[in-house]
Every structure is written in structure tokens, then in C-alpha cells.
Design a protein around this motif. Structure first.
Motif, PDB file in Angstrom:
ATOM      1  N   GLY A  52      -0.907 -33.579  93.992  1.00  0.00           N
ATOM      2  CA  GLY A  52      -0.910 -34.050  92.612  1.00  0.00           C
ATOM      3  C   GLY A  52       0.337 -33.778  91.809  1.00  0.00           C
ATOM      4  N   LEU A  53       1.312 -33.072  92.378  1.00  0.00           N
ATOM      5  CA  LEU A  53       2.561 -32.799  91.672  1.00  0.00           C
ATOM      6  C   LEU A  53       3.731 -33.359  92.472  1.00  0.00           C
ATOM      7  N   TYR A  54       4.738 -33.876  91.763  1.00  0.00           N
ATOM      8  CA  TYR A  54       5.948 -34.312  92.445  1.00  0.00           C
ATOM      9  C   TYR A  54       6.619 -33.106  93.106  1.00  0.00           C
ATOM     10  N   GLY A  55       7.373 -33.390  94.156  1.00  0.00           N
ATOM     11  CA  GLY A  55       7.974 -32.316  94.936  1.00  0.00           C
ATOM     12  C   GLY A  55       8.941 -31.443  94.163  1.00  0.00           C
ATOM     13  N   TYR A  56       9.605 -31.986  93.147  1.00  0.00           N
ATOM     14  CA  TYR A  56      10.640 -31.206  92.471  1.00  0.00           C
ATOM     15  C   TYR A  56      10.062 -30.049  91.659  1.00  0.00           C
ATOM     16  N   VAL A  57       8.749 -30.050  91.411  1.00  0.00           N
ATOM     17  CA  VAL A  57       8.120 -28.945  90.698  1.00  0.00           C
ATOM     18  C   VAL A  57       7.151 -28.163  91.585  1.00  0.00           C
ATOM     19  N   SER A  58       7.092 -28.486  92.882  1.00  0.00           N
ATOM     20  CA  SER A  58       6.057 -27.825  93.674  1.00  0.00           C
ATOM     21  C   SER A  58       6.390 -27.624  95.144  1.00  0.00           C
ATOM     22  N   ALA A  59       7.201 -28.485  95.746  1.00  0.00           N
ATOM     23  CA  ALA A  59       7.327 -28.506  97.207  1.00  0.00           C
ATOM     24  C   ALA A  59       8.510 -27.674  97.675  1.00  0.00           C
ATOM     25  N   CYS A  60       8.492 -26.385  97.382  1.00  0.00           N
ATOM     26  CA  CYS A  60       9.608 -25.520  97.750  1.00  0.00           C
ATOM     27  C   CYS A  60       9.635 -25.306  99.259  1.00  0.00           C
ATOM     28  N   LYS A  61      10.713 -25.732  99.912  1.00  0.00           N
ATOM     29  CA  LYS A  61      10.904 -25.516 101.344  1.00  0.00           C
ATOM     30  C   LYS A  61      11.611 -24.175 101.571  1.00  0.00           C
ATOM     31  N   TRP A  62      11.455 -23.637 102.794  1.00  0.00           N
ATOM     32  CA  TRP A  62      12.092 -22.372 103.168  1.00  0.00           C
ATOM     33  C   TRP A  62      11.825 -21.304 102.101  1.00  0.00           C
ATOM     34  N   VAL A  63      10.595 -21.285 101.592  1.00  0.00           N
ATOM     35  CA  VAL A  63      10.252 -20.439 100.454  1.00  0.00           C
ATOM     36  C   VAL A  63      10.268 -18.966 100.844  1.00  0.00           C
ATOM     37  N   THR A  64      10.842 -18.135  99.993  1.00  0.00           N
ATOM     38  CA  THR A  64      10.877 -16.692 100.226  1.00  0.00           C
ATOM     39  C   THR A  64      10.347 -15.896  99.036  1.00  0.00           C
ATOM     40  N   GLU A  65      10.154 -16.550  97.896  1.00  0.00           N
ATOM     41  CA  GLU A  65       9.655 -15.837  96.716  1.00  0.00           C
ATOM     42  C   GLU A  65       8.705 -16.719  95.921  1.00  0.00           C
ATOM     43  N   LEU A  66       7.694 -16.098  95.365  1.00  0.00           N
ATOM     44  CA  LEU A  66       6.865 -16.683  94.315  1.00  0.00           C
ATOM     45  C   LEU A  66       6.924 -15.708  93.146  1.00  0.00           C
ATOM     46  N   GLU A  67       7.622 -16.104  92.101  1.00  0.00           N
ATOM     47  CA  GLU A  67       7.801 -15.220  90.953  1.00  0.00           C
ATOM     48  C   GLU A  67       6.973 -15.730  89.780  1.00  0.00           C
ATOM     49  N   LEU A  68       6.108 -14.863  89.263  1.00  0.00           N
ATOM     50  CA  LEU A  68       5.295 -15.211  88.104  1.00  0.00           C
ATOM     51  C   LEU A  68       6.110 -14.988  86.841  1.00  0.00           C
ATOM     52  N   THR A  69       6.229 -16.044  86.051  1.00  0.00           N
ATOM     53  CA  THR A  69       6.975 -15.987  84.796  1.00  0.00           C
ATOM     54  C   THR A  69       6.334 -16.989  83.843  1.00  0.00           C
TER      55      THR A  69
END
Length: 559
Positions: free
Chosen positions: A412-429
Motif C-alpha cells: 500500500g505504500l510506494y517504494g520510496y517511503v517503504s521499500a528499503c533494500k539492504w536494510v541495516t537500521e530501523l530508527e524510530l523518530t
């Protein structure tokens, strides 16, 4: 001032640039492919180029935009190198200063990305130094030349006097000298060449051959070394590590694709997009090579319980498998930057629940290993949809170019706001405190996918025969679902198309409509309505800032 001819000087500049780029590649094997000057500068261009120019590149070259950027950067560098070679004819220091400036640019570009260190400057420094040596070696000393000396005019015979039919050859070598009355010419030794005369020069053939041999040897060596370095970098990749990964069986398997979900029509996109044909849009000019053995995921920021997971930790958690359609915000109306795949991963919701976000932490920033960021609403990741930290795609470990070992997948979200590749961090802000990569570049902070539809068949280039014609395509409104698709011809009344079955509201749906085509030129249009009752708007809007709108329109000729 060098006497090197301009053409050879330009060639010397280009050769110096080739040596600089080629020599940097094997060094980048040690420091990482992102530090290679051509890649580093190309990445800097991606970051600073105006958004309309970037979008133009995507529109023209599609998924080949990165190749086009690298080729364009190389051609521009060759042109500037040729200019530096020409300038170095008169002042060698100008050419050397130009190489120094480009070396500094390469160093700056290599040190700009997140996580870069001093070692990343080495490829540009080594390449720039060797390029300067090559330019100096070619232009510091003049090529050997053969002067064309001044030869005085010869006396004219009576029969060759002007007006007696003399041919131009009778007057000897060009260069008129002072003649005496009656046609006698003074002795050349006494008069010498006339004032202002300069000898013409012609490059000695053997000297020219030595120059061109040097260019050939150096350019060839640079190509071999550069390609060899690129090959070695690939050998250091993670393909073998990916092949060694064994995906766990899902605790919750994907629903079976219902019979009839794929109409299997020519030119119609298949219901499940093959992995090799899945679109790829990202900012990485070289695909990050992330070793799953060293990969770590940090969930931190405004949370009560920070979490760090290894790849083994992630694989040990219960996995779910779901079909999810992903779409790029850069997809034009009727475009193909969209695909549907079967993803395997860990629900992000469960991880966030364990981390316990603090009050007001309304944004989760996904950060890639190369520093790219996307900002996803925390509420979306916790509202029950199948938002995943995916490790598998279509039954196999993620392809390296699609984010191996781990990426985000959010319906339901476009990739530029959700589809992080090679992800290493999820930072809550919060959205008030941080803007992800695309937001300062003019895109909306939040990007829900818009209801869209597309005609796949017939296409404008098809030859259509009058009579029954199947018009078909796909429609999507991820996490809402498509309830209706309508087609019209030549601006006439809208007619309901038939929807094929689908797995869930998180995937696209195929549709078809039978048209009794008559001879002539006709315009077909399609629109979709989602499950909330909202019908796709016909108002045309470009992709920026939050996705294109309008009805896909196809003009066909029926014979």
C-alpha cells in the motif's frame, strides 16, 4: 609550450583519464566498489542533480538509467580530458591542475556516503597521480618535428616571364623574396627570409608512431586493469553466500493463487512477476554486497527496548509468506515500474512491538547499508497489514540487486517511503524531526499508492482486425483492493470489464473486456475503482510529488 599537435594532445588527455579510471579499479577492490572514482562521482551526481533531470533520465532510460548515467559521465570526462590535453600544450600546469581538481572531486565523492573512511580516498588519489604522470610524459617534451625551411624564389627565365604562360611551378618554393628589376633575385644568403616568416613544421612520422604506440599500450593496459579490477570486485561479492542460504519454511504460507487469476494472454503481464523481470529502481550505482554473516539490524531511536539482530536471529523467527504488489512512485500512467511477487519474511509489527516505540515516534526510518533512507509511518507498520522484513522472493533468497540479505516490503505504500533494500537500521523518530532521502528533493513525506489501471493489450503497434477483440490489463489499489474496472472507446460510455480472481487486496488484479472493433482509428481508456468506492481520477498529474494520476489511454488502428 609543447609543439605537440592538437589532435595528439587531446588524445593524450583522454589516455591520461583512462589510466586514472583504470588504475583506480583494482584499488577499489580493497576499499569497496563505491570508492571507485567513476562510481563515486556518478553517485554524487545522483544526489545533487535536479529532480526534473533525474526523472527525465528514468522516463527515457527506465531501468537502464544507471548504465546511461555511467556512460554519460564517462563521455563527459573524456571530453573534459581532451580539453585539458589541448590546454596543456601551452601551459602544462593547466592540464595537471585540471587532473588535480578531478582527483579532489573523486576524493570528495568517495568520502561523502555514510560509513566512508579515509581509505575510500585511495582509488581517486592513485588514479589521479598516475593520470598526471601520463599527461606529463606525453606533453612535457615536444615531439620531434621536421621544419620546412624557407627557400628563396628562383629566377624566372624569359620564356617563363609573367604573361608568357608560365605555370605556378616555375616560380619554385612559395615565399616571395625581394626581386630586382628585370627578374633577377638577390642571393638568399645575403637577403635571408622576409620579416615575420616562420618555418612550417610537420611532425616526424616516426615520432608520431611512437606517440600513438604509447597511447595504445597505455589505453589497452588501463582497459585490462580496469576490467580486471571490476571482475575481482565481483568475485568478492556475496553470490556464493546467497546460494548457501537455506530459507526456513513459513509458519504462515501464502494463500494459493486462485484458478483464473492469470488470464495467460499474450502481452498481458503475468499475475506473478518473474524475479528476473521485476523492476529495479534505486540510487545505488553499484549493488551493495552485504555478507549475511556480518549483517546486523538495529532497531533503535525513540524506543524503550533497542534491538539488534543477526541474520541467523532473523531466520530463527516465525516467517510469513505473502503475495504483495510493489509500485514505484516514478511509474507513469500506463508504466511498467510495478510487479507482483511472493515474499517471505518476518512481520515488522512484531519487532516494533518488542522494541516498544515511545509516544510521538510516528516515523520509522529504514536505513540502507549505503546510507539511503526512507520514512514509513509507524502506524502503517503496526496496523495489521503484512509489512515484512523480507528475506525471500518467489521461493528463493532475495536477489542481491533486490536487497539481499534483507529488505522491507510494505503493502500500500510506494517504494520510496517503504521499500528499503539492504536494510541495516530501523530508527524510530518523527516526521517533524527527520526528512528521509527523497523528501528534501521535492517528494511527499508519505506516499500511499494511488488507484491505477493499465491496458496491456492491444497496444498501439499491434495490427488489429475488425471483429471481436479482447482488451485486457491490470489494475491495483494495494491494501484497499480493486472492486471495479471500466473501459470506454472514443470517449463513449464506460463499460464494465471482467475482473479475474486475486489472492488478496495487497496484489494487483487482471481484467478483460470484449470489444467488437470496427475499422478505423480508435482510442481506448481504462479506469478502476477501489474497494472504498473511490474511482481513479482522470485528472492528469505528473509523478512528482506523490505519484502520477490520469486514465491510461491507447490509440489503435483497426483494419
Amino acid at each position: 609550450m609543447s609543439s605537440t599537435p592538437r589532435g595528439l594532445a587531446a588524445l593524450a588527455g583522454i589516455t591520461a583519464a583512462a589510466v586514472a579510471i583504470g588504475a583506480a579499479e583494482p584499488v577499489a577492490v580493497l576499499t569497496g566498489p563505491r570508492s571507485a572514482p567513476l562510481i563515486a562521482v556518478g553517485g554524487l551526481v545522483v544526489d545533487v542533480v535536479p529532480e526534473p533531470v533525474k526523472q527525465f533520465g528514468i522516463d527515457v532510460f527506465g531501468t537502464y538509467d544507471k548504465i546511461a548515467l555511467l556512460v554519460g559521465t564517462a563521455l563527459l570526462l573524456a571530453a573534459i580530458a581532451a580539453l585539458l590535453g589541448l590546454l596543456a600544450i601551452r601551459r602544462l600546469w593547466i592540464g595537471l591542475a585540471g587532473i588535480a581538481a578531478f582527483t579532489a572531486l573523486g576524493v570528495a565523492a568517495a568520502l561523502t556516503p555514510a560509513g566512508a573512511d579515509a581509505a575510500d580516498a585511495l582509488p581517486a588519489l592513485v588514479g589521479g597521480g598516475l593520470g598526471a604522470v601520463v599527461l606529463w610524459a606525453f606533453l612535457a617534451g615536444p615531439l620531434e618535428v621536421d621544419p620546412w625551411p624557407w627557400t628563396p624564389p628562383q629566377p624566372l627565365s624569359a620564356s617563363a616571364a609573367p604573361g608568357a604562360g608560365a605555370s605556378p611551378s616555375a616560380v619554385g618554393t612559395p615565399g616571395p623574396g625581394p626581386a630586382s628589376a628585370g627578374g633577377a633575385v638577390p642571393d638568399a644568403a645575403e637577403t635571408g627570409p622576409p620579416p615575420g616568416w616562420e618555418p612550417l613544421e610537420q611532425t616526424d612520422p616516426e615520432s608520431r608512431r611512437r606517440f600513438l604506440r604509447g597511447v595504445g599500450v597505455l589505453a589497452g593496459t588501463a582497459a585490462v586493469v580496469g576490467l580486471g579490477g571490476h571482475w575481482l570486485a565481483g568475485r568478492r561479492g556475496v553470490s556464493a553466500a546467497r546460494e548457501a542460504v537455506t530459507l526456513p519454511a513459513p509458519a504462515s504460507a501464502a494463500p494459493a493463487v486462485p484458478a483464473g487469476a492469470d488470464l495467460s494472454l499474450a502481452q498481458l503481464a503475468p499475475y506473478t512477476t518473474p524475479t528476473g523481470g521485476f523492476y529495479r529502481i534505486d540510487t545505488a550505482l553499484v549493488v551493495p554486497q552485504v555478507d549475511p554473516e556480518t549483517w546486523r539490524l538495529r532497531i533503535h531511536g525513540r524506543v524503550r527496548n533497542p534491538i539488534e539482530l543477526s541474520f541467523a536471529d532473523l531466520l530463527a523467527r516465525p516467517m510469513v509468506e505473502r503475495y504483495v504488489t510493489l509500485a514505484c512512485v516514478s511509474n507513469e500512467v500506463g508504466g511498467d515500474l510495478i510487479g507482483n511477487a511472493r515474499w517471505l519474511g518476518v512481520p515488522i509489527r512484531e519487532l516494533l512491538d518488542e522494541a516498544e516505540p515511545e509516544e510521538g515516534a510516528d516515523q520509522v526510518v529504514g536505513r540502507s547499508v549505503d546510507g539511503w533512507t526512507c520514512g514509513t509511518p509507524t502506524a502503517v507498520l503496526r496496523d495489521g497489514r503484512d509489512a515484512l522484513l523480507a528475506v525471500g522472493m518467489n521461493g528463493e533468497p532475495l536477489p542481491v540487486e533486490h536487497g539481499f540479505p534483507v529488505r522491507m516490503v510494505v503493502p500500500g505504500l510506494y517504494g520510496y517511503v517503504s521499500a528499503c533494500k539492504w536494510v541495516t537500521e530501523l530508527e524510530l523518530t518523527s516526521f517533524a524531526d527527520f526528512d528521509a532521502y527523497w523528501v528534501p528533493r521535492g517528494w511527499s513525506a508519505q506516499g500511499p499508492v494511488k488507484t491505477q489501471s493499465r491496458i496491456d493489450t492491444p497496444r498501439p503497434r499491434n495490427r488489429i482486425t475488425a471483429g471481436p477483440v479482447v482488451v485486457a490489463g491490470v489494475a491495483w489499489a494495494q491494501h484497499r483492493g480493486v472492486s471495479r474496472v471500466e473501459v470506454r472507446v472514443d470517449g463513449g460510455p464506460w463499460r464494465d470489464a471482467t475482473l479475474a480472481p486475486t489472492v488478496s487486496v495487497d496484489t494487483w488484479v487482471q481484467w478483460s473486456w470484449r470489444w467488437d472493433a470496427t475499422p478505423g482509428e480508435h482510442t481506448l481508456q481504462v479506469r478502476a475503482t477501489d474497494a472504498t468506492g473511490e474511482t481513479q481520477t482522470g485528472r492528469e498529474q505528473p509523478v512528482e510529488p506523490d505519484g502520477a494520476t490520469g486514465w491510461h489511454t491507447v490509440t489503435v488502428t483497426v483494419r
